[in-house]
Design an enzyme around this catalytic site. Sequence first.
Site, PDB file in Angstrom:
ATOM      1  N   MET A 189       0.846  -1.203   0.000  1.00  0.00           N
ATOM      2  CA  MET A 189       0.000   0.000   0.000  1.00  0.00           C
ATOM      3  C   MET A 189       0.882   1.254   0.000  1.00  0.00           C
ATOM      4  O   MET A 189       0.418   2.336   0.355  1.00  0.00           O
ATOM      5  CB  MET A 189      -0.920  -0.002   1.213  1.00  0.00           C
ATOM      6  CG  MET A 189      -1.886  -1.199   1.189  1.00  0.00           C
ATOM      7  SD  MET A 189      -3.416  -0.892   2.069  1.00  0.00           S
ATOM      8  CE  MET A 189      -2.801  -0.665   3.728  1.00  0.00           C
ATOM      9  N   GLY A 190       2.151   1.100  -0.349  1.00  0.00           N
ATOM     10  CA  GLY A 190       3.040   2.262  -0.411  1.00  0.00           C
ATOM     11  C   GLY A 190       3.512   2.695   0.964  1.00  0.00           C
ATOM     12  O   GLY A 190       3.449   1.928   1.920  1.00  0.00           O
ATOM     13  N   HIS A 214       9.241  -3.385   3.674  1.00  0.00           N
ATOM     14  CA  HIS A 214       8.923  -3.561   2.249  1.00  0.00           C
ATOM     15  C   HIS A 214      10.216  -3.779   1.453  1.00  0.00           C
ATOM     16  O   HIS A 214      10.268  -4.614   0.549  1.00  0.00           O
ATOM     17  CB  HIS A 214       8.228  -2.316   1.694  1.00  0.00           C
ATOM     18  CG  HIS A 214       6.916  -1.977   2.341  1.00  0.00           C
ATOM     19  ND1 HIS A 214       6.753  -0.885   3.149  1.00  0.00           N
ATOM     20  CD2 HIS A 214       5.710  -2.580   2.284  1.00  0.00           C
ATOM     21  CE1 HIS A 214       5.505  -0.819   3.567  1.00  0.00           C
ATOM     22  NE2 HIS A 214       4.838  -1.841   3.057  1.00  0.00           N
ATOM     23  N   ASP A 240       2.169  -9.461   8.874  1.00  0.00           N
ATOM     24  CA  ASP A 240       0.706  -9.574   8.774  1.00  0.00           C
ATOM     25  C   ASP A 240       0.390 -11.068   8.651  1.00  0.00           C
ATOM     26  O   ASP A 240       0.030 -11.557   7.584  1.00  0.00           O
ATOM     27  CB  ASP A 240       0.214  -8.788   7.567  1.00  0.00           C
ATOM     28  CG  ASP A 240       0.575  -7.316   7.668  1.00  0.00           C
ATOM     29  OD1 ASP A 240      -0.161  -6.579   8.329  1.00  0.00           O
ATOM     30  OD2 ASP A 240       1.628  -6.915   7.125  1.00  0.00           O
ATOM     31  N   VAL A 294      10.570  -7.518   9.601  1.00  0.00           N
ATOM     32  CA  VAL A 294      11.707  -6.617   9.810  1.00  0.00           C
ATOM     33  C   VAL A 294      11.341  -5.662  10.951  1.00  0.00           C
ATOM     34  O   VAL A 294      10.231  -5.112  10.974  1.00  0.00           O
ATOM     35  CB  VAL A 294      12.032  -5.834   8.524  1.00  0.00           C
ATOM     36  CG1 VAL A 294      13.170  -4.860   8.750  1.00  0.00           C
ATOM     37  CG2 VAL A 294      12.369  -6.803   7.397  1.00  0.00           C
TER      38      VAL A 294
HETATM   39  P1  AMP Z   1       1.441  -3.009   3.468  1.00  0.00           P
HETATM   40  O1  AMP Z   1       1.999  -1.936   2.578  1.00  0.00           O
HETATM   41  O2  AMP Z   1       1.410  -2.651   4.914  1.00  0.00           O
HETATM   42  O3  AMP Z   1       0.125  -3.558   2.952  1.00  0.00           O
HETATM   43  O4  AMP Z   1       2.465  -4.218   3.380  1.00  0.00           O
HETATM   44  C1  AMP Z   1       2.854  -4.770   2.146  1.00  0.00           C
HETATM   45  C2  AMP Z   1       3.614  -6.041   2.397  1.00  0.00           C
HETATM   46  O5  AMP Z   1       4.758  -5.759   3.186  1.00  0.00           O
HETATM   47  C3  AMP Z   1       2.781  -7.087   3.177  1.00  0.00           C
HETATM   48  O6  AMP Z   1       3.059  -8.385   2.667  1.00  0.00           O
HETATM   49  C4  AMP Z   1       3.304  -6.921   4.574  1.00  0.00           C
HETATM   50  O7  AMP Z   1       3.166  -8.087   5.372  1.00  0.00           O
HETATM   51  C5  AMP Z   1       4.758  -6.609   4.321  1.00  0.00           C
HETATM   52  N1  AMP Z   1       5.341  -5.911   5.471  1.00  0.00           N
HETATM   53  C6  AMP Z   1       4.894  -4.796   6.094  1.00  0.00           C
HETATM   54  N2  AMP Z   1       5.664  -4.510   7.158  1.00  0.00           N
HETATM   55  C7  AMP Z   1       6.621  -5.459   7.221  1.00  0.00           C
HETATM   56  C8  AMP Z   1       7.709  -5.741   8.096  1.00  0.00           C
HETATM   57  N3  AMP Z   1       7.977  -4.960   9.146  1.00  0.00           N
HETATM   58  N4  AMP Z   1       8.470  -6.817   7.861  1.00  0.00           N
HETATM   59  C9  AMP Z   1       8.208  -7.638   6.818  1.00  0.00           C
HETATM   60  N5  AMP Z   1       7.204  -7.441   5.946  1.00  0.00           N
HETATM   61  C10 AMP Z   1       6.411  -6.379   6.141  1.00  0.00           C
END
Ligand code: AMP
Length: 280
Positions: free
Chosen positions: A27-28, A34, A150, A176
């Site tokens: 989602m940016g 990411h 998640d 992370v």
């Molecule tokens: P989001 O932009 O929050 O929808 O996340 C996009 C992707 O990045 C999803 O697969 C999340 O699980 C992953 N993601 C977000 N935060 C982390 C993190 N701290 N460590 C690893 N993956 C992450």
Amino acid sequence: MQIIRSISSLRRAIEGARGKRILVPTMGALHQGHAALIRRARQRAGKSGSVAVSIFVNPTQFGPGEDFTRYPRHWTRDRDLCRKLGVDLIFAPPTEVIYQPDHSCYVEETAVSERYCGASRPGHFRGVSTVVCQLFHLLQPTEALFGEKDYQQLCVIRRMVRDLHLPVKIVGCPTVREEDGLAMSSRNAYLSPGERAAAPNLYRGLTMARQCFSEGITAPGRLKQAARRPIRKIPGLRLEYLELVDPETLEPVRRAAPESRMLLAARLGSTRLIDNIAMS
Ligand code: AMP
């Protein structure tokens, strides 16, 4: 690096693509969590494969009154980071490209989605599975990378891919964290300095539970009690759920095993935080 916003351009871009095509849906407001997914994608794709990152703040996964409108958006920074990490294609469609004004079709997983975040955010996982299914159809990846941060989302997507026979390999990647243990999240930006200072106690709680497990404790009640000790010290925190679960079905377990996961969600002021850990 191609930047694509329409479905017709996307179809042209992926026409005749061969080799591994790896998708990282986001989602940016990209952070190092990411970036780790994108680096991993680049490694897995090798020289002959390609890496696509989707950047789309998906309205259907936000409930009424949630943070859809205030969700952070940092297009220029995100684009530059993707370029630096060797991404081949960014798909960043406007909302109306993904959703017709009268759209009426959804993809819904009905078991793993039910509890935890699904219970406190009705419709959330339906929104997630719908958009991820759309992205899979549109970008036709051979693999897609998701973060274990998640964890319930990762399980829902695995179920969707299994049950709908989608030809995509789902790869889960470790969470992370900031140096103090807080799981990186775009939503950490909402925390006040005081909240930010206290938030790492969530992870401390999870590591306490893991420590107790390593010392031979397997009763979920005792492991949860150990986790609650540091968590309770966070001023103003409301724990939404804390559960020790089977890593695939997400059913609560009666006895902890090495692969069991402890999942939690909590509200700190106006910010909702989630985290999880494997028992070993
Ligand atoms: P989001 O932009 O929050 O929808 O996340 C996009 C992707 O990045 C999803 O697969 C999340 O699980 C992953 N993601 C977000 N935060 C982390 C993190 N701290 N460590 C690893 N993956 C992450």
